[in-house]
Design an enzyme around this catalytic site. Structure first.
Site, PDB file in Angstrom:
ATOM      1  N   ASP A 265      -3.731   2.733  -5.379  1.00 27.85           N
ATOM      2  CA  ASP A 265      -2.509   2.720  -4.558  1.00 27.85           C
ATOM      3  C   ASP A 265      -2.357   1.454  -3.724  1.00 27.85           C
ATOM      4  OD1 ASP A 265      -4.641   3.194  -2.906  1.00 27.85           O
ATOM      5  OD2 ASP A 265      -3.712   4.831  -1.788  1.00 27.85           O
ATOM      6  N   GLU A 266      -3.032   0.387  -4.108  1.00 30.69           N
ATOM      7  CA  GLU A 266      -3.037  -0.836  -3.287  1.00 30.69           C
ATOM      8  C   GLU A 266      -2.909  -2.075  -4.168  1.00 30.69           C
ATOM      9  OE1 GLU A 266      -5.876  -2.863   0.157  1.00 30.69           O
ATOM     10  OE2 GLU A 266      -6.684  -1.318  -1.169  1.00 30.69           O
TER      11      GLU A 266
ATOM     12  N   ASP B 198       0.848  -1.189   0.000  1.00 31.86           N
ATOM     13  CA  ASP B 198       0.000   0.000   0.000  1.00 31.86           C
ATOM     14  C   ASP B 198       0.886   1.243   0.000  1.00 31.86           C
ATOM     15  OD1 ASP B 198      -2.045   1.810   0.202  1.00 31.86           O
ATOM     16  OD2 ASP B 198      -3.077   0.778   1.834  1.00 31.86           O
TER      17      ASP B 198
END
Length: 384
Positions: free
Chosen positions: A103-104, A9
């Site tokens: 973003d993960e 993350d």
């Protein structure tokens, strides 16, 4: 073979990108979102979070809690660019990747232990991402997606950790129940009313008791509390477009009817964008006349998934396209240049009233079907 699932993350992704573009922002509280008091917070730095600021908070409240914060408007193109940079690094260096959001990431590293050592390789991958992009990233490694995600959340920012095989339940036990993925405020409060505040207590509850309270979700809660999660890492694949079109049973020149159909198609596609976690940066309208002559017109825009932005664009393209005044056989709408992260990005420039409205309508559609709710102007009675 024991599973090895890595969760990565990017730390405070939107703020991190802004700081890379402006070094003067370092170590200062930063809030990204709508610029007016009626806007909402899309993201904020850890410095701002110490004052109680969090995403989806009204900007007026955020300014009150942290008056010295630097307020920035989100930049879709920059976030998409950096997200693609990270994605390329991970896909090039990992066997099986799932991009869960802008973003993960989840990475299935099962079987790599005997060649590299999964934990050591995860550290190497993290260093590579930082070197290539300049962004900070945290990760958790365990036997399941659930535990790995919890690990990542516990070590942020800029941290990493490994939960050894067989230690999943022990790791989760002392944590508050709201640390488990899928446990929101309502579920957490229900559990607290049952005397359950820690994951360890939840794991010791009889599964049937939880099923009586939460239905099928009760079993899922019990499994997650015990570190049981067999959900697979789904291969990363970005869709290139989303589209819908309608061929009429009878060709028509009824402009009110034609525009209502376009509104309905755009509204349904906007919902599908949000549901799947995307924004579109290119809108196309398609017309086919009764003689099968087909025309398309498109426009490039800033990435969005908001109905009230996309619908007027679709109608504008239709007005520019429909010049022959001939009978129409087919109309269609197509969204391309899709980018991830709609649930976060869609909050930019949205008033505090519009974002909750979309959420409420999307919940109804998810439960009762895509046609269960919509704008009245999208469903007029066709004139004969």
């Amino acid at each position: 073979m024991d599973r090895a699932i890595l969760h990565m993350d990017l730390d405070c992704f939107f703020v991190s990108v802004e700081r890379l573009r402006n070094s003067a922002l370092n170590n200062k509280p930063v809030i990204v979102g709508g610029m007016s008091d009626r806007g909402v917070v899309s993201a904020c730095s850890y410095e701002a979070r110490r004052f109680g600021v969090h995403s989806a908070m009204p900007m007026r409240m955020a300014r009150h809690l942290c008056p010295d914060a630097i307020i920035l408007r989100g930049d879709f193109e920059a976030y998409s660019q950096y997200s693609e940079m990270v994605t390329e690094v991970i896909v090039e260096n990992a066997p099986l990747v799932e991009k869960a959001s802008v973003d993960e990431f989840y990475i299935d590293m099962t079987g790599m232990e005997k060649f590299f050592g999964t934990y050591r390789y995860a550290q190497h991958l993290r260093k590579t991402i930082i070197k290539e992009t300049g962004l900070s990233i945290s990760f958790g490694l365990s036997t399941s997606k659930t535990v790995s995600k919890v690990v990542t959340n516990e070590v942020k920012p800029a941290g990493y950790n490994l939960v050894e095989i067989g230690q999943e339940k022990q790791f989760l036990a002392p944590l508050a129940i709201n640390k488990l993925p899928m446990v929101g405020e309502v579920t957490a409060q229900t559990l607290r009313n049952m005397g359950i505040s820690k994951v360890g207590t939840l794991s010791e509850m009889p599964c049937k008791v939880l099923e009586r309270t939460f239905g099928k979700m009760g079993k899922v809660l019990w499994e997650k509390a015990n570190g049981i999660d067999y959900s697979p890492v789904l291969p990363y694949s970005e869709p290139k477009s989303m589209s819908k079109e309608i061929t009429f049973q009878q060709d028509t020149t009824d402009l009110v009817y034609l525009k209502s159909i376009l509104i309905r198609l755009a509204e349904q596609l906007s919902y599908e964008l949000r549901k799947d976690g995307y924004c579109t940066a290119c809108v196309t309208v398609k017309l086919r006349y009764s003689n099968f002559d087909t025309h398309n017109k498109q426009v490039i825009i800033s990435s969005t998934s908001a109905d009230h932005i996309l619908i007027p664009l679709v109608l504008q393209l239709f007005d520019q396209l429909y010049e022959k005044r001939l009978l129409i056989r087919l109309v269609g709408v197509r969204f391309t240049k899709l980018v991830r992260g709609v649930q976060q990005l869609s909050l930019f420039d949205q008033s505090a009233k519009v974002a909750p409205l979309y959420t409420a309508m999307d919940v109804i559609r998810s439960r009762f079907g895509i046609k269960s709710i919509g704008r009245a102007m999208g469903y007029p009675i066709k004139r004969e």
